[in-house]
Write a protein that holds these residues in place. Structure first.
Motif, PDB file in Angstrom:
ATOM      1  N   GLU A 255       0.837  -1.217   0.000  1.00  0.00           N
ATOM      2  CA  GLU A 255       0.000   0.000   0.000  1.00  0.00           C
ATOM      3  C   GLU A 255       0.868   1.261   0.000  1.00  0.00           C
ATOM      4  N   ARG A 256       1.985   1.193   0.702  1.00  0.00           N
ATOM      5  CA  ARG A 256       2.844   2.386   0.784  1.00  0.00           C
ATOM      6  C   ARG A 256       3.770   2.532  -0.419  1.00  0.00           C
ATOM      7  N   HIS A 257       4.177   1.402  -1.028  1.00  0.00           N
ATOM      8  CA  HIS A 257       5.210   1.477  -2.075  1.00  0.00           C
ATOM      9  C   HIS A 257       4.783   0.907  -3.426  1.00  0.00           C
ATOM     10  N   GLY A 258       3.562   0.394  -3.537  1.00  0.00           N
ATOM     11  CA  GLY A 258       3.064  -0.107  -4.819  1.00  0.00           C
ATOM     12  C   GLY A 258       3.982  -1.150  -5.413  1.00  0.00           C
ATOM     13  N   GLY A 259       4.339  -0.955  -6.688  1.00  0.00           N
ATOM     14  CA  GLY A 259       5.178  -1.911  -7.415  1.00  0.00           C
ATOM     15  C   GLY A 259       6.555  -2.075  -6.801  1.00  0.00           C
ATOM     16  N   ARG A 260       6.985  -1.114  -5.996  1.00  0.00           N
ATOM     17  CA  ARG A 260       8.311  -1.224  -5.376  1.00  0.00           C
ATOM     18  C   ARG A 260       8.279  -1.943  -4.033  1.00  0.00           C
ATOM     19  N   ALA A 261       7.202  -2.696  -3.778  1.00  0.00           N
ATOM     20  CA  ALA A 261       7.055  -3.320  -2.459  1.00  0.00           C
ATOM     21  C   ALA A 261       8.222  -4.240  -2.105  1.00  0.00           C
ATOM     22  N   ARG A 262       8.672  -5.038  -3.096  1.00  0.00           N
ATOM     23  CA  ARG A 262       9.747  -6.001  -2.781  1.00  0.00           C
ATOM     24  C   ARG A 262      11.002  -5.289  -2.288  1.00  0.00           C
ATOM     25  N   ILE A 263      11.435  -4.271  -3.026  1.00  0.00           N
ATOM     26  CA  ILE A 263      12.703  -3.623  -2.679  1.00  0.00           C
ATOM     27  C   ILE A 263      12.524  -2.740  -1.440  1.00  0.00           C
ATOM     28  N   ALA A 264      11.301  -2.204  -1.250  1.00  0.00           N
ATOM     29  CA  ALA A 264      11.041  -1.429  -0.035  1.00  0.00           C
ATOM     30  C   ALA A 264      11.135  -2.333   1.193  1.00  0.00           C
ATOM     31  N   TYR A 265      10.655  -3.573   1.038  1.00  0.00           N
ATOM     32  CA  TYR A 265      10.733  -4.525   2.149  1.00  0.00           C
ATOM     33  C   TYR A 265      12.198  -4.882   2.437  1.00  0.00           C
ATOM     34  N   VAL A 266      12.993  -5.011   1.378  1.00  0.00           N
ATOM     35  CA  VAL A 266      14.437  -5.244   1.556  1.00  0.00           C
ATOM     36  C   VAL A 266      15.045  -4.096   2.352  1.00  0.00           C
ATOM     37  N   ARG A 267      14.723  -2.859   1.951  1.00  0.00           N
ATOM     38  CA  ARG A 267      15.354  -1.679   2.546  1.00  0.00           C
ATOM     39  C   ARG A 267      14.871  -1.414   3.972  1.00  0.00           C
ATOM     40  N   GLU A 268      13.544  -1.597   4.189  1.00  0.00           N
ATOM     41  CA  GLU A 268      12.981  -1.240   5.497  1.00  0.00           C
ATOM     42  C   GLU A 268      13.134  -2.336   6.531  1.00  0.00           C
ATOM     43  N   SER A 269      13.115  -3.587   6.055  1.00  0.00           N
ATOM     44  CA  SER A 269      12.993  -4.669   7.023  1.00  0.00           C
ATOM     45  C   SER A 269      14.169  -5.649   6.990  1.00  0.00           C
ATOM     46  N   VAL A 270      14.413  -6.274   5.833  1.00  0.00           N
ATOM     47  CA  VAL A 270      15.371  -7.387   5.828  1.00  0.00           C
ATOM     48  C   VAL A 270      16.808  -6.900   5.980  1.00  0.00           C
ATOM     49  N   ALA A 271      17.228  -5.937   5.163  1.00  0.00           N
ATOM     50  CA  ALA A 271      18.636  -5.498   5.232  1.00  0.00           C
ATOM     51  C   ALA A 271      18.980  -4.875   6.591  1.00  0.00           C
ATOM     52  N   PRO A 272      18.177  -3.940   7.106  1.00  0.00           N
ATOM     53  CA  PRO A 272      18.569  -3.360   8.399  1.00  0.00           C
ATOM     54  C   PRO A 272      18.418  -4.304   9.585  1.00  0.00           C
ATOM     55  N   ARG A 273      17.537  -5.300   9.494  1.00  0.00           N
ATOM     56  CA  ARG A 273      17.351  -6.206  10.636  1.00  0.00           C
ATOM     57  C   ARG A 273      18.385  -7.314  10.647  1.00  0.00           C
ATOM     58  N   PHE A 274      18.606  -7.963   9.483  1.00  0.00           N
ATOM     59  CA  PHE A 274      19.675  -8.969   9.443  1.00  0.00           C
ATOM     60  C   PHE A 274      21.029  -8.271   9.502  1.00  0.00           C
ATOM     61  N   GLY A 275      21.091  -7.047   8.980  1.00  0.00           N
ATOM     62  CA  GLY A 275      22.175  -6.146   9.305  1.00  0.00           C
ATOM     63  C   GLY A 275      23.498  -6.217   8.564  1.00  0.00           C
ATOM     64  N   PRO A 276      23.551  -6.708   7.315  1.00  0.00           N
ATOM     65  CA  PRO A 276      24.851  -6.708   6.613  1.00  0.00           C
ATOM     66  C   PRO A 276      25.161  -5.336   6.017  1.00  0.00           C
ATOM     67  N   SER A 277      25.393  -4.358   6.893  1.00  0.00           N
ATOM     68  CA  SER A 277      25.553  -2.970   6.443  1.00  0.00           C
ATOM     69  C   SER A 277      26.950  -2.749   5.862  1.00  0.00           C
ATOM     70  N   PRO A 278      27.016  -2.127   4.703  1.00  0.00           N
ATOM     71  CA  PRO A 278      28.319  -1.851   4.097  1.00  0.00           C
ATOM     72  C   PRO A 278      28.942  -0.602   4.696  1.00  0.00           C
ATOM     73  N   SER A 279      30.258  -0.482   4.603  1.00  0.00           N
ATOM     74  CA  SER A 279      30.918   0.767   4.979  1.00  0.00           C
ATOM     75  C   SER A 279      30.713   1.788   3.872  1.00  0.00           C
ATOM     76  N   PRO A 280      30.441   3.052   4.230  1.00  0.00           N
ATOM     77  CA  PRO A 280      30.379   4.097   3.201  1.00  0.00           C
ATOM     78  C   PRO A 280      31.686   4.185   2.416  1.00  0.00           C
ATOM     79  N   PHE A 281      32.792   3.816   3.049  1.00  0.00           N
ATOM     80  CA  PHE A 281      34.073   3.844   2.341  1.00  0.00           C
ATOM     81  C   PHE A 281      34.078   2.806   1.217  1.00  0.00           C
ATOM     82  N   ASN A 282      33.543   1.600   1.491  1.00  0.00           N
ATOM     83  CA  ASN A 282      33.461   0.588   0.443  1.00  0.00           C
ATOM     84  C   ASN A 282      32.502   1.024  -0.659  1.00  0.00           C
ATOM     85  N   ALA A 283      31.419   1.700  -0.275  1.00  0.00           N
ATOM     86  CA  ALA A 283      30.478   2.197  -1.289  1.00  0.00           C
ATOM     87  C   ALA A 283      31.198   3.193  -2.198  1.00  0.00           C
ATOM     88  N   PHE A 284      32.035   4.025  -1.614  1.00  0.00           N
ATOM     89  CA  PHE A 284      32.832   4.973  -2.408  1.00  0.00           C
ATOM     90  C   PHE A 284      33.750   4.230  -3.378  1.00  0.00           C
TER      91      PHE A 284
END
Ligand SMILES: *Cc1c(COP(=O)(O)O)cnc(C)c1O
Length: 442
Positions: A255-284
């Motif tokens: 309802e909040r993200h329409g067609g982007r529901a899958r990736i919104a769920y990745v961003r809001e729930s799975v990635a931050p909860r399971f927690g494999p956060s990258p370093s901003p330095f590696n992103a650079f």
């Protein structure tokens, strides 16, 4: 309260607070926001961020350096949105955990990265998620036959390790679409420069950004890119976590993200909860790498084709598994999907078995002996005693990994130097080697 940086404040206060404002400037290169969190402008700003997720509060849930890289990668793959995580393995895990739960079923290609195979067979199996494998990835009927009513995802690699199988993405995506489920494609070997799976009907792409995207072997990273076309009407019943109201009764992700529901769920729930956060330095570092992706991949693919052709003509070599060669069983599919080059990771097999493989690895000087791929440097590895050592010999043979098989990842070096190095590895005296390399290139 005194100005915490003025001389009236104590030394310990000033060492933390003095000199923490910086001049307003607009750097051309991507700035590295190497910070755990971000300050809020005022009371309401903090509340608004926590309620809506808008803006930046804490780096595990969002960071401007990572955000810029995500938009670059979504753009290059032709996706709606991307989430960057700490490794390719994290990207595969997070993408799958956003789609499947206990009691669900996965259909995956047999020919996938060993870490992904292990994740499916050991780790997801323990969570009650079962997997069946498809050997002939080019055959859509095999995918259909392996699926069950509880199948929630198809998973395959665009160009596979180790046999260089090429996925007929449109055909397999067609079967997935009939079932209302996404095809997830690991596009690490192809990169978006050579192939964009979303354009051919895949719903989700994952990458090990540690490979070609970073390109220089200095940083790990992974990314999940979604086409933004989740259909809650057709597929909502299969993915109740996307269409159900939240624990607190808030509107569902769909309802909040329409067609982007899958990736919104990745961003809001799975990635931050399971927690494999990258370093901003590696992103650079990955973002720096991506700026030269096309140049590297073009050169690597051209070099790889030359090396594969050269190896195929050598009497010491019994087979070369490179989809760019007309002798490869998937060459026709490869020509349809890979119009800019056939990639640069492949294996070949020496008639002399493990002894000949050992001799080559111990005599090459330009090739680096290591387990990695997609690097600017050319790399060599003996799969039977390393990446594929835990398989039975029979299983290895089925995957095309023999005692004399070596995997190459071709870099950007001058191709003559690579051929001379392989010549050295095949054991020819140097004078003969030079002649052979020149003849084949003529
Ligand atoms: C390397 C690789 C992975 C895992 O990525 P890491 O960044 O090493 O975690 C997944 N899939 C493929 C195809 C790979 O080559």
């Amino acid at each position: 309260m005194p100005d915490p940086s003025s001389a009236t404040a104590g030394f310990s206060t000033r060492q933390v607070h003095a000199g923490t404002e910086w001049a307003d400037a607009s750097p051309r290169a991507l700035p590295i926001f190497l910070t755990a969190g971000f300050t809020f402008d005022d009371f309401d700003h903090a509340a608004h961020h926590f309620q809506t997720g808008v803006g930046f509060g804490y780096t595990r849930t969002g960071n401007p350096t990572i955000d810029a890289l995500e938009r670059k990668l979504a753009d290059l793959e032709g996706g709606a949105d991307a989430v960057f995580v700490a490794s390719g393995q994290a990207a595969v895990s997070v993408a799958l955990l956003a789609l499947v739960g206990a009691g669900d079923h996965v259909v995956a290609s047999t020919h996938i990265y060993e870490g992904t195979r292990g994740l499916l067979l050991d780790n997801l199996a323990r969570l009650g998620i079962e997997t069946d494998f498809v050997d002939d990835v080019a055959d859509p009927a095999a995918w259909r036959a392996a699926s069950r009513p509880n199948t929630r995802v198809f998973f395959a690699e665009s160009i596979s390790n180790a046999r260089n199988d090429i996925l007929d993405i449109a055909a397999v995506a067609g079967v997935a679409d009939d079932l209302g489920i996404p095809l997830v494609v690991d596009n690490t070997f192809a990169t978006p420069y050579l192939l964009r799976p979303l354009q051919h009907g895949a719903a989700v792409v994952v990458h090990s950004a540690s490979k070609f995207l970073a390109g220089q072997g200095a940083a790990l990273g992974g990314v999940i890119i979604d086409d933004g076309r989740f259909d809650p009407v057709r597929s909502g019943a299969l993915f109740p976590h996307l269409v159900a109201a939240s624990r607190s009764g808030a509107p569902s992700v769909a309802e909040r993200h329409g067609g982007r529901a899958r990736i919104a769920y990745v961003r809001e729930s799975v990635a931050p909860r399971f927690g494999p956060s990258p370093s901003p330095f590696n992103a650079f570092l990955v973002a720096q790498g991506v700026e030269t992706l096309s140049l590297r991949v073009r050169q690597q693919s051209a070099n790889a084709l030359a090396v594969a052709r050269w190896l195929a003509r050598r009497p010491e070599v019994t087979s070369v598994d490179y989809a760019g060669l007309p002798t490869h069983p998937h060459h026709a599919v490869a020509r349809r999907y890979l119009t800019r080059g056939f990639g640069s990771v492949f294996q070949f097999t020496l008639a002399g078995g493990e002894e000949a493989a050992r001799r080559l690895i111990e005599s090459v000087e330009v090739f680096t002996h290591m387990t990695h791929l997609g690097d600017v440097r050319s790399l060599v590895l003996h799969p039977a005693t390393t990446s594929h050592a835990q398989h039975s010999e029979e299983a290895r043979r089925a995957l095309g990994v023999h005692p004399g098989t070596l995997r190459l990842s071709i870099g950007i070096e001058d191709v003559d130097d690579l051929l001379a190095d392989l010549d050295r590895g095949l054991g020819l005296p140097q004078s003969d080697a030079a002649v052979t390399a020149v003849e084949v290139l003529a």
